[in-house]
Design a protein around this motif. Structure first.
Motif, PDB file in Angstrom:
ATOM      1  N   GLU A  31       0.702  -1.266  -0.017  1.00  0.00           N
ATOM      2  CA  GLU A  31      -0.057   0.083   0.042  1.00  0.00           C
ATOM      3  C   GLU A  31       0.727   1.294  -0.192  1.00  0.00           C
ATOM      4  O   GLU A  31       0.513   2.426  -0.580  1.00  0.00           O
ATOM      5  N   SER A  32       1.848   1.231   0.447  1.00  0.00           N
ATOM      6  CA  SER A  32       3.118   2.304   0.644  1.00  0.00           C
ATOM      7  C   SER A  32       3.649   2.603  -0.569  1.00  0.00           C
ATOM      8  O   SER A  32       4.227   3.843  -0.842  1.00  0.00           O
ATOM      9  N   ARG A  33       3.797   1.673  -1.742  1.00  0.00           N
ATOM     10  CA  ARG A  33       4.287   1.937  -3.072  1.00  0.00           C
ATOM     11  C   ARG A  33       3.430   2.879  -3.686  1.00  0.00           C
ATOM     12  O   ARG A  33       2.137   2.883  -4.016  1.00  0.00           O
ATOM     13  N   GLN A  34       4.054   3.895  -4.503  1.00  0.00           N
ATOM     14  CA  GLN A  34       3.442   4.581  -5.351  1.00  0.00           C
ATOM     15  C   GLN A  34       3.386   3.940  -6.851  1.00  0.00           C
ATOM     16  O   GLN A  34       4.274   3.501  -7.263  1.00  0.00           O
ATOM     17  N   PRO A  35       2.200   3.898  -7.615  1.00  0.00           N
ATOM     18  CA  PRO A  35       2.116   3.304  -8.915  1.00  0.00           C
ATOM     19  C   PRO A  35       3.076   4.220  -9.666  1.00  0.00           C
ATOM     20  O   PRO A  35       3.120   5.430  -9.874  1.00  0.00           O
ATOM     21  N   VAL A  36       3.636   3.506 -10.734  1.00  0.00           N
ATOM     22  CA  VAL A  36       4.409   4.354 -11.899  1.00  0.00           C
ATOM     23  C   VAL A  36       3.283   4.239 -13.004  1.00  0.00           C
ATOM     24  O   VAL A  36       2.755   3.234 -13.518  1.00  0.00           O
ATOM     25  N   ILE A  37       3.190   5.603 -13.572  1.00  0.00           N
ATOM     26  CA  ILE A  37       2.364   5.822 -14.743  1.00  0.00           C
ATOM     27  C   ILE A  37       3.272   6.029 -15.836  1.00  0.00           C
ATOM     28  O   ILE A  37       4.270   6.851 -15.914  1.00  0.00           O
ATOM     29  N   ILE A  38       3.226   5.124 -16.935  1.00  0.00           N
ATOM     30  CA  ILE A  38       4.058   5.467 -18.041  1.00  0.00           C
ATOM     31  C   ILE A  38       3.262   5.888 -19.198  1.00  0.00           C
ATOM     32  O   ILE A  38       2.180   5.145 -19.673  1.00  0.00           O
ATOM     33  N   TYR A  39       3.492   6.898 -19.955  1.00  0.00           N
ATOM     34  CA  TYR A  39       2.622   7.465 -21.281  1.00  0.00           C
ATOM     35  C   TYR A  39       3.257   6.869 -22.489  1.00  0.00           C
ATOM     36  O   TYR A  39       4.570   6.953 -22.683  1.00  0.00           O
ATOM     37  N   GLN A  40       2.529   6.678 -23.452  1.00  0.00           N
ATOM     38  CA  GLN A  40       2.966   6.738 -24.820  1.00  0.00           C
ATOM     39  C   GLN A  40       2.535   7.777 -25.624  1.00  0.00           C
ATOM     40  O   GLN A  40       1.367   8.226 -25.546  1.00  0.00           O
ATOM     41  N   VAL A  41       3.543   8.451 -26.263  1.00  0.00           N
ATOM     42  CA  VAL A  41       3.514   9.579 -26.916  1.00  0.00           C
ATOM     43  C   VAL A  41       2.411   9.522 -28.098  1.00  0.00           C
ATOM     44  O   VAL A  41       2.526   8.720 -28.871  1.00  0.00           O
ATOM     45  N   ASP A  42       1.444  10.501 -28.083  1.00  0.00           N
ATOM     46  CA  ASP A  42       0.507  10.601 -29.331  1.00  0.00           C
ATOM     47  C   ASP A  42       0.230  11.830 -29.528  1.00  0.00           C
ATOM     48  O   ASP A  42      -0.968  12.458 -29.278  1.00  0.00           O
ATOM     49  N   ASN A  43       1.129  12.640 -29.893  1.00  0.00           N
ATOM     50  CA  ASN A  43       1.047  14.248 -30.015  1.00  0.00           C
ATOM     51  C   ASN A  43       0.939  14.711 -31.397  1.00  0.00           C
ATOM     52  O   ASN A  43       1.564  15.721 -31.701  1.00  0.00           O
ATOM     53  N   ALA A  44       0.257  14.072 -32.187  1.00  0.00           N
ATOM     54  CA  ALA A  44       0.273  14.563 -33.826  1.00  0.00           C
ATOM     55  C   ALA A  44      -0.369  15.977 -33.813  1.00  0.00           C
ATOM     56  O   ALA A  44      -1.087  16.272 -33.197  1.00  0.00           O
ATOM     57  N   GLY A  45       0.573  16.873 -34.507  1.00  0.00           N
ATOM     58  CA  GLY A  45       0.451  18.247 -34.737  1.00  0.00           C
ATOM     59  C   GLY A  45       0.884  19.077 -33.441  1.00  0.00           C
ATOM     60  O   GLY A  45       0.847  20.012 -33.454  1.00  0.00           O
ATOM     61  N   ALA A  46       1.241  18.179 -32.315  1.00  0.00           N
ATOM     62  CA  ALA A  46       1.532  19.394 -31.020  1.00  0.00           C
ATOM     63  C   ALA A  46       3.221  19.411 -31.107  1.00  0.00           C
ATOM     64  O   ALA A  46       3.951  18.495 -31.556  1.00  0.00           O
ATOM     65  N   ALA A  47       3.386  20.320 -30.276  1.00  0.00           N
ATOM     66  CA  ALA A  47       5.108  20.593 -30.136  1.00  0.00           C
ATOM     67  C   ALA A  47       5.405  20.450 -28.967  1.00  0.00           C
ATOM     68  O   ALA A  47       4.634  20.916 -28.027  1.00  0.00           O
ATOM     69  N   MET A  48       6.239  19.641 -28.839  1.00  0.00           N
ATOM     70  CA  MET A  48       6.884  19.417 -27.416  1.00  0.00           C
ATOM     71  C   MET A  48       8.202  19.862 -27.330  1.00  0.00           C
ATOM     72  O   MET A  48       9.112  19.791 -28.047  1.00  0.00           O
ATOM     73  N   ILE A  49       8.323  20.920 -26.346  1.00  0.00           N
ATOM     74  CA  ILE A  49       9.549  21.697 -26.151  1.00  0.00           C
ATOM     75  C   ILE A  49       9.778  21.496 -24.753  1.00  0.00           C
ATOM     76  O   ILE A  49       8.866  21.342 -23.530  1.00  0.00           O
ATOM     77  N   GLY A  50      11.101  21.476 -24.330  1.00  0.00           N
ATOM     78  CA  GLY A  50      11.342  21.049 -23.233  1.00  0.00           C
ATOM     79  C   GLY A  50      12.806  20.285 -23.037  1.00  0.00           C
ATOM     80  O   GLY A  50      13.440  19.822 -24.229  1.00  0.00           O
TER      81      GLY A  50
END
Length: 101
Positions: A31-50
Motif C-alpha cells: 500500500e505504501s508504494r506509489q504506482p508508476v504511470i508510463i505514457y505513450q506519446v501520441d501528439n500528432a501536430g503538437a509541439a513538445m518543447i523542453g
C-alpha cells in the motif's frame, strides 16, 4: 493426551499469528508504494518543447521523464543516446505523426 492436544493447538495458534503478522506487513508495504504511470506519446501536430528531466529503468523498460509531459517509454537506443538536460528527443516529438508530415 489432553496436554498433547493443548500443545498442538497452541503451536497452530502461534504459527497462524506469525503468518497473519507477515501478511499484514506485506499489505502495508504494498500500500505504501506509489504506482508508476508510463505514457505513450501520441501528439500528432503538437509541439513538445523542453528538456529531459530524468531517466529510469522500470521493470526492465527504459523510460524518460520529459518535463511537464511526464514519463515516456523509449527504446534502449534512445535511452542510451539521451542524457538528462538534453532536449526532448526527436523520436518522441514525431511519434503519432504521419510519415508524410
Amino acid at each position: 493426551m489432553k496436554k498433547i492436544i493443548l500443545i498442538v493447538i497452541l503451536c497452530l495458534f502461534w504459527a497462524l499469528t506469525l503468518a497473519l503478522a507477515k501478511m499484514n506487513n506485506r499489505i502495508i508495504e504494498l500500500e505504501s508504494r506509489q504506482p508508476v504511470i508510463i505514457y505513450q506519446v501520441d501528439n500528432a501536430g503538437a509541439a513538445m518543447i523542453g528538456k529531459v528531466t530524468g531517466k529510469a529503468i522500470v521493470d526492465g523498460k527504459h523510460t524518460l521523464d520529459c518535463g511537464i509531459y511526464g514519463k515516456f517509454l523509449v527504446t534502449k537506443e534512445v535511452y542510451d543516446s539521451v542524457q538528462v538536460g538534453d532536449d526532448i528527443p526527436e523520436e518522441l516529438r514525431k511519434r503519432g505523426k504521419n510519415e508524410t508530415n
